[in-house]
Design a protein around this motif. Structure first.
Motif, PDB file in Angstrom:
ATOM      1  N   GLU A   1       0.817  -1.223   0.000  1.00  0.00           N
ATOM      2  CA  GLU A   1       0.000   0.000   0.000  1.00  0.00           C
ATOM      3  C   GLU A   1       0.846   1.267   0.000  1.00  0.00           C
ATOM      4  OE1 GLU A   1      -3.222   0.178   2.921  1.00  0.00           O
ATOM      5  OE2 GLU A   1      -3.317  -2.014   2.832  1.00  0.00           O
ATOM      6  N   GLU A   2       1.939   1.269   0.781  1.00  0.00           N
ATOM      7  CA  GLU A   2       2.660   2.524   1.004  1.00  0.00           C
ATOM      8  C   GLU A   2       4.098   2.516   0.497  1.00  0.00           C
ATOM      9  OE1 GLU A   2       2.054   3.783   5.109  1.00  0.00           O
ATOM     10  OE2 GLU A   2      -0.083   4.077   4.718  1.00  0.00           O
TER      11      GLU A   2
ATOM     12  N   ILE B   1       9.643   4.413  -0.717  1.00  0.00           N
ATOM     13  CA  ILE B   1       8.492   4.890   0.043  1.00  0.00           C
ATOM     14  C   ILE B   1       7.600   5.683  -0.907  1.00  0.00           C
ATOM     15  CG2 ILE B   1       7.705   6.244   2.030  1.00  0.00           C
ATOM     16  CD1 ILE B   1      10.441   5.780   3.323  1.00  0.00           C
ATOM     17  N   ASN B   2       6.312   5.347  -0.916  1.00  0.00           N
ATOM     18  CA  ASN B   2       5.404   5.929  -1.912  1.00  0.00           C
ATOM     19  C   ASN B   2       4.332   6.784  -1.235  1.00  0.00           C
ATOM     20  OD1 ASN B   2       4.257   6.474  -4.380  1.00  0.00           O
ATOM     21  ND2 ASN B   2       3.202   4.498  -4.534  1.00  0.00           N
ATOM     22  N   ARG B   3       4.784   7.834  -0.542  1.00  0.00           N
ATOM     23  CA  ARG B   3       3.858   8.788   0.081  1.00  0.00           C
ATOM     24  C   ARG B   3       4.337  10.212  -0.226  1.00  0.00           C
ATOM     25  NH1 ARG B   3       2.890   8.826   5.546  1.00  0.00           N
ATOM     26  NH2 ARG B   3       0.634   8.717   5.271  1.00  0.00           N
TER      27      ARG B   3
ATOM     28  N   ASN C   1       7.128  11.604   1.816  1.00  0.00           N
ATOM     29  CA  ASN C   1       7.509  10.230   2.145  1.00  0.00           C
ATOM     30  C   ASN C   1       7.753  10.005   3.642  1.00  0.00           C
ATOM     31  OD1 ASN C   1       7.277   9.232  -0.530  1.00  0.00           O
ATOM     32  ND2 ASN C   1       9.247  10.176  -1.026  1.00  0.00           N
TER      33      ASN C   1
ATOM     34  N   THR D   1       4.570   5.799   8.174  1.00  0.00           N
ATOM     35  CA  THR D   1       3.624   5.359   9.202  1.00  0.00           C
ATOM     36  C   THR D   1       4.095   3.969   9.676  1.00  0.00           C
ATOM     37  OG1 THR D   1       2.218   4.102   7.711  1.00  0.00           O
ATOM     38  CG2 THR D   1       1.766   6.481   7.870  1.00  0.00           C
TER      39      THR D   1
ATOM     40  N   THR E   1       3.928   1.756   6.640  1.00  0.00           N
ATOM     41  CA  THR E   1       5.063   1.926   5.718  1.00  0.00           C
ATOM     42  C   THR E   1       6.240   1.089   6.199  1.00  0.00           C
ATOM     43  OG1 THR E   1       4.428   4.283   5.738  1.00  0.00           O
ATOM     44  CG2 THR E   1       6.368   3.680   4.447  1.00  0.00           C
TER      45      THR E   1
ATOM     46  N   ASP F   1       5.541  10.018  10.360  1.00  0.00           N
ATOM     47  CA  ASP F   1       4.388  10.864  10.014  1.00  0.00           C
ATOM     48  C   ASP F   1       3.816  11.461  11.300  1.00  0.00           C
ATOM     49  OD1 ASP F   1       1.831  11.870   9.423  1.00  0.00           O
ATOM     50  OD2 ASP F   1       1.645  10.532   7.692  1.00  0.00           O
TER      51      ASP F   1
END
Ligand code: 1HA
Length: 270
Positions: free
Chosen positions: A10-11, A25-27, A32, A35, A38, A73
């Motif tokens: 997901e992340e 990391i894909n936020r 990035n 959490t 992650t 985060d």
């Protein structure tokens, strides 16, 4: 370069190209920041990197070109840690840090944009760091009510020296890529467009080398600093090599054959 997906998350993105694994990391909307999820996903990917014989080297990075990672985060920081769907506060990035350090393969941080806070610590722990010209480095703990007194302090001090490490943590200033290069915090600085090709070229140079040499060197570099855990890693590699020898096999075989071992034929090196 064609990156083939190893596993969907997901992340993070987890991909492979010619023996090089990339954990990204894909936020990007949060620079990035990580959490607990992650980090759990990165830990899972690192497990796969350790076990999968197709993988020689690992690149750690962040999506978007604007940030490597901006640390934990802050919007999910709760009472005692960072909180995910299970409502449990966690500092699980510390587990990830130890995995980066102990995996017997080289881990390279590919840093574009911000490497800040707990994100900065992640690049510090990697074996090598390659930075784009837009990279910015720093710690923020004392500003936002946190600190990483583990590898984030002691290993940083080993990398840049005690005075500089205390400056980085006490002042919470930001440093550009050239300053990072000057203090030995990164290995190389390249234009952003060349970041991935340069990182891949470095990976390929490592891939051409003896994997056992790289493995022994990584655990040797760690052993000096990591106390009993560091010696355990290095000694584990010594056991691995010993198990490859006829002398060790004689011990095992004699047990299975219910006879006395005969070690007399093996050389006694001076
Ligand atoms: O210290 C630890 C730990 C210690 C021991 C054990 C475990 C630990 C685990 C984690 C950490 C930490 O990481 S503490 C340090 C947490 N990180 C920070 O304090 C950095 C916060 N971010 C910034 O200072 C700035 O965003 C920046 C200098 C990296 C970039 O500034 P810039 O270019 O002005 O961008 P900015 O507008 O601030 O950020 C873009 C978006 O990303 C914003 O969202 P938006 O207002 O557009 O909705 C921003 O809120 C969000 N963002 C950035 N960083 C974080 C973040 N959101 C949550 N957490 C972040 N860390």
């Amino acid at each position: 370069v064609q990156w083939e997906t190893i596993k969907e998350y997901e992340e993070i993105l987890f991909t492979l190209h010619e023996g090089i694994a990339k954990i990204s990391i894909n936020r990007p909307h949060k620079h990035n920041a990580f959490t607990p999820l992650t980090v759990t996903e990165m830990i899972d990917a690192m497990h796969i990197c350790r076990e999968d014989p197709r993988i020689d080297v690992i690149i750690l990075t962040g999506e978007g070109g604007k940030a490597f990672c901006s640390g934990g985060d802050q919007s999910v920081r709760g009472h005692g840690g960072y909180i995910g769907d299970d409502h449990v506060p966690r500092l699980n990035v510390l587990d990830l840090q130890r995995m980066i350090r102990s995996i017997p393969k080289a881990v390279i941080a590919m840093v574009a944009g911000w490497a800040i806070g707990g994100g900065h610590v992640l690049h510090v722990i990697c074996d090598l760091s390659i930075a784009a010209e837009n990279a910015r480095f720093g710690q923020t703990g004392p500003k936002v009510g946190s600190f990483d007194g583990g590898f984030g302090a002691s290993y940083l001090a080993r990398v840049v020296g005690q005075k500089k490490a205390r400056e980085i943590w006490f002042l919470c200033d930001q440093y550009d890529a050239q300053e990072a290069l000057q203090m030995g915090l990164v290995n190389k600085v390249v234009p952003l467009e060349e970041l991935e090709t340069t990182t891949i070229a470095w990976c390929k140079k490592i891939q051409e080398k003896s994997p056992l040499s790289i493995r022994m060197l990584k655990s040797s570099f760690n052993a000096e600093l990591d106390g009993q855990a560091g010696i355990q890693e290095l000694a584990g590699n010594a056991t691995l090599l010993y198990y490859l020898s006829e002398e060790a096999k004689e011990g095992q075989n004699s047990f299975l054959e219910k006879r006395k071992p005969d070690f007399s034929k093996f050389p006694k090196f001076p």
